[in-house]
Design a protein around this motif. Structure first.
Motif, PDB file in Angstrom:
ATOM      1  N   MET A 174       8.987 -12.305  14.644  1.00  0.00           N
ATOM      2  CA  MET A 174       8.094 -11.771  13.635  1.00  0.00           C
ATOM      3  C   MET A 174       8.459 -12.314  12.262  1.00  0.00           C
ATOM      4  N   GLU A 175       9.758 -12.494  12.037  1.00  0.00           N
ATOM      5  CA  GLU A 175      10.183 -13.078  10.767  1.00  0.00           C
ATOM      6  C   GLU A 175       9.637 -14.497  10.620  1.00  0.00           C
ATOM      7  N   ARG A 176       9.667 -15.250  11.696  1.00  0.00           N
ATOM      8  CA  ARG A 176       9.136 -16.614  11.632  1.00  0.00           C
ATOM      9  C   ARG A 176       7.626 -16.595  11.437  1.00  0.00           C
ATOM     10  N   LEU A 177       6.958 -15.608  12.024  1.00  0.00           N
ATOM     11  CA  LEU A 177       5.510 -15.515  11.878  1.00  0.00           C
ATOM     12  C   LEU A 177       5.085 -15.265  10.435  1.00  0.00           C
ATOM     13  N   VAL A 178       5.868 -14.467   9.706  1.00  0.00           N
ATOM     14  CA  VAL A 178       5.462 -14.113   8.350  1.00  0.00           C
ATOM     15  C   VAL A 178       6.111 -14.996   7.287  1.00  0.00           C
ATOM     16  N   GLU A 179       7.045 -15.853   7.670  1.00  0.00           N
ATOM     17  CA  GLU A 179       7.693 -16.709   6.671  1.00  0.00           C
ATOM     18  C   GLU A 179       6.666 -17.598   5.984  1.00  0.00           C
ATOM     19  N   GLY A 180       6.618 -17.526   4.674  1.00  0.00           N
ATOM     20  CA  GLY A 180       5.622 -18.270   3.911  1.00  0.00           C
ATOM     21  C   GLY A 180       4.264 -17.603   3.880  1.00  0.00           C
ATOM     22  N   ARG A 181       4.122 -16.498   4.617  1.00  0.00           N
ATOM     23  CA  ARG A 181       2.842 -15.758   4.671  1.00  0.00           C
ATOM     24  C   ARG A 181       3.063 -14.293   4.277  1.00  0.00           C
ATOM     25  N   GLU A 182       4.081 -14.055   3.480  1.00  0.00           N
ATOM     26  CA  GLU A 182       4.424 -12.680   3.120  1.00  0.00           C
ATOM     27  C   GLU A 182       3.246 -11.952   2.485  1.00  0.00           C
ATOM     28  N   ARG A 183       2.506 -12.660   1.663  1.00  0.00           N
ATOM     29  CA  ARG A 183       1.365 -12.033   0.985  1.00  0.00           C
ATOM     30  C   ARG A 183       0.316 -11.559   1.999  1.00  0.00           C
ATOM     31  N   ILE A 184       0.056 -12.366   3.010  1.00  0.00           N
ATOM     32  CA  ILE A 184      -0.933 -11.993   4.028  1.00  0.00           C
ATOM     33  C   ILE A 184      -0.490 -10.712   4.730  1.00  0.00           C
ATOM     34  N   TYR A 185       0.779 -10.649   5.105  1.00  0.00           N
ATOM     35  CA  TYR A 185       1.321  -9.480   5.795  1.00  0.00           C
ATOM     36  C   TYR A 185       1.236  -8.241   4.912  1.00  0.00           C
ATOM     37  N   LEU A 186       1.666  -8.364   3.666  1.00  0.00           N
ATOM     38  CA  LEU A 186       1.718  -7.209   2.772  1.00  0.00           C
ATOM     39  C   LEU A 186       0.319  -6.744   2.351  1.00  0.00           C
ATOM     40  N   ASP A 187      -0.617  -7.669   2.261  1.00  0.00           N
ATOM     41  CA  ASP A 187      -1.987  -7.267   1.915  1.00  0.00           C
ATOM     42  C   ASP A 187      -2.540  -6.241   2.895  1.00  0.00           C
ATOM     43  N   ARG A 188      -2.128  -6.340   4.157  1.00  0.00           N
ATOM     44  CA  ARG A 188      -2.603  -5.366   5.142  1.00  0.00           C
ATOM     45  C   ARG A 188      -2.245  -3.949   4.708  1.00  0.00           C
ATOM     46  N   PHE A 189      -1.019  -3.767   4.242  1.00  0.00           N
ATOM     47  CA  PHE A 189      -0.574  -2.436   3.823  1.00  0.00           C
ATOM     48  C   PHE A 189      -1.282  -2.014   2.538  1.00  0.00           C
ATOM     49  N   TRP A 190      -1.321  -2.898   1.571  1.00  0.00           N
ATOM     50  CA  TRP A 190      -1.923  -2.557   0.284  1.00  0.00           C
ATOM     51  C   TRP A 190      -3.409  -2.245   0.423  1.00  0.00           C
ATOM     52  N   ASN A 191      -4.090  -2.913   1.359  1.00  0.00           N
ATOM     53  CA  ASN A 191      -5.515  -2.657   1.562  1.00  0.00           C
ATOM     54  C   ASN A 191      -5.765  -1.432   2.433  1.00  0.00           C
ATOM     55  N   GLU A 192      -5.080  -1.358   3.576  1.00  0.00           N
ATOM     56  CA  GLU A 192      -5.399  -0.331   4.564  1.00  0.00           C
ATOM     57  C   GLU A 192      -4.924   1.054   4.149  1.00  0.00           C
ATOM     58  N   PHE A 193      -3.905   1.127   3.314  1.00  0.00           N
ATOM     59  CA  PHE A 193      -3.380   2.426   2.912  1.00  0.00           C
ATOM     60  C   PHE A 193      -3.832   2.832   1.511  1.00  0.00           C
ATOM     61  N   SER A 194      -4.790   2.122   0.946  1.00  0.00           N
ATOM     62  CA  SER A 194      -5.355   2.466  -0.356  1.00  0.00           C
ATOM     63  C   SER A 194      -6.688   3.165  -0.177  1.00  0.00           C
ATOM     64  N   ALA A 195      -6.969   4.133  -1.048  1.00  0.00           N
ATOM     65  CA  ALA A 195      -8.321   4.675  -1.115  1.00  0.00           C
ATOM     66  C   ALA A 195      -9.242   3.660  -1.774  1.00  0.00           C
ATOM     67  N   THR A 196      -8.729   2.946  -2.782  1.00  0.00           N
ATOM     68  CA  THR A 196      -9.483   1.916  -3.495  1.00  0.00           C
ATOM     69  C   THR A 196      -8.573   0.693  -3.633  1.00  0.00           C
ATOM     70  N   PRO A 197      -8.647  -0.252  -2.688  1.00  0.00           N
ATOM     71  CA  PRO A 197      -7.717  -1.385  -2.701  1.00  0.00           C
ATOM     72  C   PRO A 197      -7.696  -2.162  -4.007  1.00  0.00           C
ATOM     73  N   ALA A 198      -8.832  -2.216  -4.733  1.00  0.00           N
ATOM     74  CA  ALA A 198      -8.861  -2.982  -5.976  1.00  0.00           C
ATOM     75  C   ALA A 198      -7.887  -2.449  -7.007  1.00  0.00           C
ATOM     76  N   ARG A 199      -7.477  -1.187  -6.871  1.00  0.00           N
ATOM     77  CA  ARG A 199      -6.541  -0.631  -7.848  1.00  0.00           C
ATOM     78  C   ARG A 199      -5.116  -1.166  -7.650  1.00  0.00           C
ATOM     79  N   PHE A 200      -4.834  -1.715  -6.486  1.00  0.00           N
ATOM     80  CA  PHE A 200      -3.555  -2.416  -6.314  1.00  0.00           C
ATOM     81  C   PHE A 200      -3.835  -3.831  -6.789  1.00  0.00           C
ATOM     82  N   SER A 201      -3.543  -4.079  -8.059  1.00  0.00           N
ATOM     83  CA  SER A 201      -4.059  -5.248  -8.754  1.00  0.00           C
ATOM     84  C   SER A 201      -3.511  -6.558  -8.206  1.00  0.00           C
TER      85      SER A 201
END
Length: 301
Positions: A174-201
């Protein structure tokens, strides 16, 4: 012509909140404090009753800047980065929350602070609970925000929630899968756990993605989750000795844990006050920092 509901238009074109600053006020100093097996990056400012702000996964101590700016007026504010995250060191182990509670104790010892209020979010809740259970005399008040605690309440049911797939996601592949793609992985959390994702600037996303791309940071993040089974064992042992006695504030985002946060904490503490951050999902300091700050200040006072 079909009319689009106003509420839908508002959600589609919601403007992000003003970009959060990650610069602490000038009265804050930073230092690296040694604990058992790690070096903890800590920001400290102000004077008065101590309050320690403990971040969770997907962020660092930088999340607390707006709250720290307010509390520093009449508190000694202490803001660590958890081991393995942010600018703290990236050790091979010690990611069980009992050990990380020892990191907090080492920080307080270094600063010569005998007692503090604790305010925590996400995985920070788990570290803060482990600290309060081991060192109850050092905690004046405990506020936990929008995340469960392993082994407490309906933990086994929590683990079955498909939204929490990341609790069991980890390991070298999993570490190799996300290496260099950290933003893609983290966006899932910031989007899916937000009521309004745009507020996570966008600036906030870039800031945290860069910190999680540091060598060892994603390994440490996966290790935080991999320790949950041990955390549950440790927490059940703590609970067997009795519930927490200090005042506890259990805070949920309106579109996330909501009042369920208090339901969870009543399994672990005798004196639990409930609060809900309106118009917010999980990311309370991005989605509604003003309401979150008022709730915490009222509790501390």
């Amino acid at each position: 012509m079909r009319l689009v509901p106003v509420a839908l238009l508002a959600s589609l074109f919601a403007l992000p909140a003003q970009a959060q600053s990650f610069d602490y006020p000038p009265e804050f100093r930073t230092e690296e404090i040694a604990s058992d097996g790690a070096t903890i990056h800590v920001r400290t400012g102000g004077s008065g009753p101590a309050v320690m702000l403990v971040h969770g996964y997907g962020e660092t101590g930088d999340m607390w800047v707006p709250m720290a700016e307010d509390l520093v007026q009449d508190h000694l504010v202490i803001v660590p980065d958890l081991r393995g995250l942010g600018l703290s060191s990236k050790p091979a182990g010690g990611f069980d929350k009992k050990t990380q509670a020892g990191d907090l104790a080492a920080v307080l010892d270094h600063l010569k602070v005998e007692q503090t209020a604790l305010v925590a979010h996400d995985i920070g809740n788990m570290v803060a609970y482990a600290f309060a259970a081991q060192f109850p005399e050092r905690v004046s008040k405990l506020a936990v925000i929008d995340a469960p605690v392993p082994g407490i309440g309906a933990w086994e049911e929590v683990l079955k929630n498909p939204l929490l797939w990341h609790f069991r996601f980890g390991g070298p592949d999993m570490e190799r899968l996300v290496e260099g793609r950290e933003r893609i992985y983290l966006d899932r959390f910031w989007n899916e756990f937000s009521a309004t994702p745009a507020r996570f600037s966008e600036p906030a996303r870039e800031h945290y993605a860069a910190l999680y791309a540091l060598p060892g940071a994603m390994h440490s993040g996966f290790a935080q989750f991999a320790a949950f089974d041990q955390d549950a064992v440790d927490n059940r042992a703590f609970l067997a000795k009795g519930k927490l006695k200090m005042p506890v504030l259990a805070v949920g985002g309106e579109k996330s844990f909501g009042p369920m946060m208090a339901t969870v904490m009543r399994f672990a503490a005798d004196d639990v006050e409930e609060a809900v951050v309106p118009d917010a999902g999980h990311w309370i300091m991005e989605e509604n920092p003003e309401a979150t700050g008022r709730i915490i200040r009222d509790f501390l006072q």
